[in-house]
Design an enzyme around this catalytic site. Structure first.
Site, mmCIF file in Angstrom:
data_model
loop_
_atom_site.group_PDB
_atom_site.id
_atom_site.type_symbol
_atom_site.label_atom_id
_atom_site.label_comp_id
_atom_site.label_asym_id
_atom_site.label_seq_id
_atom_site.Cartn_x
_atom_site.Cartn_y
_atom_site.Cartn_z
ATOM 1 N N GLY A 137 1.932 2.437 10.681
ATOM 2 C CA GLY A 137 2.850 3.566 10.497
ATOM 3 C C GLY A 137 3.497 4.035 11.785
ATOM 4 O O GLY A 137 4.083 5.123 11.819
ATOM 5 N N GLY A 191 2.657 -0.938 4.355
ATOM 6 C CA GLY A 191 2.718 0.465 3.958
ATOM 7 C C GLY A 191 4.157 0.914 3.778
ATOM 8 O O GLY A 191 4.787 0.691 2.740
ATOM 9 N N HIS A 204 -9.623 0.964 4.787
ATOM 10 C CA HIS A 204 -8.330 1.175 5.458
ATOM 11 C C HIS A 204 -8.548 2.158 6.615
ATOM 12 O O HIS A 204 -9.379 3.073 6.508
ATOM 13 C CB HIS A 204 -7.321 1.737 4.458
ATOM 14 C CG HIS A 204 -5.926 1.769 5.000
ATOM 15 N ND1 HIS A 204 -5.493 2.756 5.849
ATOM 16 C CD2 HIS A 204 -4.887 0.918 4.849
ATOM 17 C CE1 HIS A 204 -4.226 2.515 6.176
ATOM 18 N NE2 HIS A 204 -3.841 1.394 5.584
ATOM 19 N N SER A 263 3.060 -1.925 10.550
ATOM 20 C CA SER A 263 4.505 -1.906 10.785
ATOM 21 C C SER A 263 5.180 -3.247 10.461
ATOM 22 O O SER A 263 6.081 -3.683 11.179
ATOM 23 C CB SER A 263 4.800 -1.459 12.226
ATOM 24 O OG SER A 263 4.346 -0.134 12.422
ATOM 25 N N ASN A 277 0.870 -1.174 0.000
ATOM 26 C CA ASN A 277 0.000 0.000 0.000
ATOM 27 C C ASN A 277 0.906 1.222 0.000
ATOM 28 O O ASN A 277 1.479 1.569 1.030
ATOM 29 C CB ASN A 277 -0.888 -0.017 1.256
ATOM 30 C CG ASN A 277 -1.692 1.264 1.400
ATOM 31 O OD1 ASN A 277 -1.835 2.027 0.442
ATOM 32 N ND2 ASN A 277 -2.212 1.515 2.597
ATOM 33 N N TRP A 278 1.024 1.834 -1.164
ATOM 34 C CA TRP A 278 1.953 2.973 -1.285
ATOM 35 C C TRP A 278 1.381 4.256 -0.682
ATOM 36 O O TRP A 278 2.060 5.285 -0.666
ATOM 37 C CB TRP A 278 2.302 3.212 -2.757
ATOM 38 C CG TRP A 278 3.311 2.251 -3.293
ATOM 39 C CD1 TRP A 278 3.978 1.263 -2.608
ATOM 40 C CD2 TRP A 278 3.808 2.196 -4.647
ATOM 41 N NE1 TRP A 278 4.837 0.598 -3.447
ATOM 42 C CE2 TRP A 278 4.750 1.144 -4.707
ATOM 43 C CE3 TRP A 278 3.536 2.908 -5.813
ATOM 44 C CZ2 TRP A 278 5.431 0.809 -5.884
ATOM 45 C CZ3 TRP A 278 4.207 2.585 -6.979
ATOM 46 C CH2 TRP A 278 5.144 1.545 -7.012
ATOM 47 N N LYS A 279 0.136 4.225 -0.255
ATOM 48 C CA LYS A 279 -0.521 5.426 0.277
ATOM 49 C C LYS A 279 -0.317 6.602 -0.699
ATOM 50 O O LYS A 279 -0.340 6.388 -1.904
ATOM 51 C CB LYS A 279 0.006 5.754 1.672
ATOM 52 C CG LYS A 279 -0.015 4.522 2.589
ATOM 53 C CD LYS A 279 0.124 4.874 4.025
ATOM 54 C CE LYS A 279 0.352 3.607 4.830
ATOM 55 N NZ LYS A 279 -0.037 3.723 6.203
ATOM 56 N N GLU A 308 -6.987 4.633 7.573
ATOM 57 C CA GLU A 308 -6.857 6.057 7.218
ATOM 58 C C GLU A 308 -8.125 6.566 6.530
ATOM 59 O O GLU A 308 -8.487 7.727 6.669
ATOM 60 C CB GLU A 308 -5.596 6.258 6.351
ATOM 61 C CG GLU A 308 -4.344 6.155 7.211
ATOM 62 C CD GLU A 308 -3.128 5.554 6.527
ATOM 63 O OE1 GLU A 308 -3.051 5.571 5.282
ATOM 64 O OE2 GLU A 308 -2.249 5.056 7.252
ATOM 65 N N GLU A 315 -5.679 -5.023 10.620
ATOM 66 C CA GLU A 315 -4.724 -3.937 10.795
ATOM 67 C C GLU A 315 -5.077 -3.138 12.049
ATOM 68 O O GLU A 315 -5.899 -2.201 11.973
ATOM 69 C CB GLU A 315 -4.762 -3.007 9.579
ATOM 70 C CG GLU A 315 -4.345 -3.660 8.284
ATOM 71 C CD GLU A 315 -3.680 -2.665 7.344
ATOM 72 O OE1 GLU A 315 -2.577 -2.948 6.890
ATOM 73 O OE2 GLU A 315 -4.263 -1.596 7.095
#
Ligand code: PEP
Length: 250
Positions: free
Chosen positions: A174, A235, A96, A214, A10-12, A98, A168
């Site tokens: 992160g 991530g 997700h 993480s 997941n490159w965000k 976020e 998650e």
């Protein structure tokens, strides 16, 4: 039947088109010998085309990080399931943390997206997980079961097994503070038990459930040794080709 591991990047909101192309060119030779697992890259929407071009004739799978549930219309800034299909996406990350906690997405909205993704022929990766204060109040199981219950509402028993779930925990994303292998194992066992009780044993055996939060090259193997953990949603450590290749070849 053994489930095929899935390691998803997941490159965000990172990278330019050129950086995405350079990543794929550097990453591909590093995973050339990998045959027994799926490798997925979920770039930001504007980079999907570039990654699709760069991955041509390779085993890399392509996914998006989000979408809207409507097919078209006055939804400024949104991307539809059909647009993702048209860009050759196979997967889409939904729910997700976020999206839930920065953009206020509810379980009801996420469920509409899950159903729309399936209808369009995309494989949803539904993310679930508790916040730190919920874990501290011993609400972890309740939160996960509630997100699962609402997230897969209306999903037919013929397709649930093809979906992917990512556990998650929000406090692990992160932060560098990854969940212990036991905590990840227990949460994933709970999710599989939910699928079993709702949909039966063959769906529970088929559905892939990932851990995310993480994940790093140094801790990936520890998770993959746990019964029931079918891969990782990564991530930060997926942004560098060297690091992501190490994760894939754990
Ligand atoms: C994620 O983006 O889903 C994630 C788990 O991020 P990180 O690996 O950086 O914790």
């Amino acid at each position: 039947m053994a489930r095929r591991p899935l390691i998803a990047a997941n490159w965000k909101m990172h990278k330019t088109q050129q950086e995405a192309k350079t990543f794929v060119a550097s990453f591909l030779p590093k995973i050339a010998a990998v045959r027994d697992r799926d490798v997925l890259i979920c770039p930001p929407a504007p980079l999907i085309f570039a990654v699709d071009q760069a991955r041509k004739d390779s085993p890399i799978l392509l996914g998006a990080q989000n979408m809207y549930f409507e097919e078209k219309g006055a939804f400024t800034g949104e991307v539809s399931p059909g647009m993702l299909k048209d860009l050759h996406c196979e997967f889409v990350i939904l729910g997700h943390s976020e999206r839930r906690w920065v953009f206020g997405e509810t379980d009801e909205l996420i469920n509409k997206k899950v159903q729309a993704a399936i209808k369009a022929g995309l494989i949803p990766i539904l993310c679930v997980g508790e916040k730190l204060e919920e874990r501290e109040k011993n609400l972890t199981e309740q939160v996960i079961l509630n997100q699962m219950d609402l997230g897969v509402k209306g999903v037919a028993d013929t397709v649930i097994g093809t979906m992917v779930i990512a556990y998650e925990p929000v406090w692990a994303i992160g932060t560098g503070r990854n969940a212990s292998a036991k905590d990840a194992h227990d949460a994933i066992a709970l999710i599989r038990e939910f699928i079993h009780s709702r949909y039966g044993s063959s769906s529970a055996e088929k559905i892939r459930i990932l851990y995310g939060g993480s994940v790093k090259p140094e801790n990936m193997a520890t998770y993959m040794k746990e019964e029931g953990i079918d891969g990782g949603l990564v991530g930060g450590a997926s942004l560098d080709p060297e690091s992501f290749a190490k994760l894939v070849t754990y």
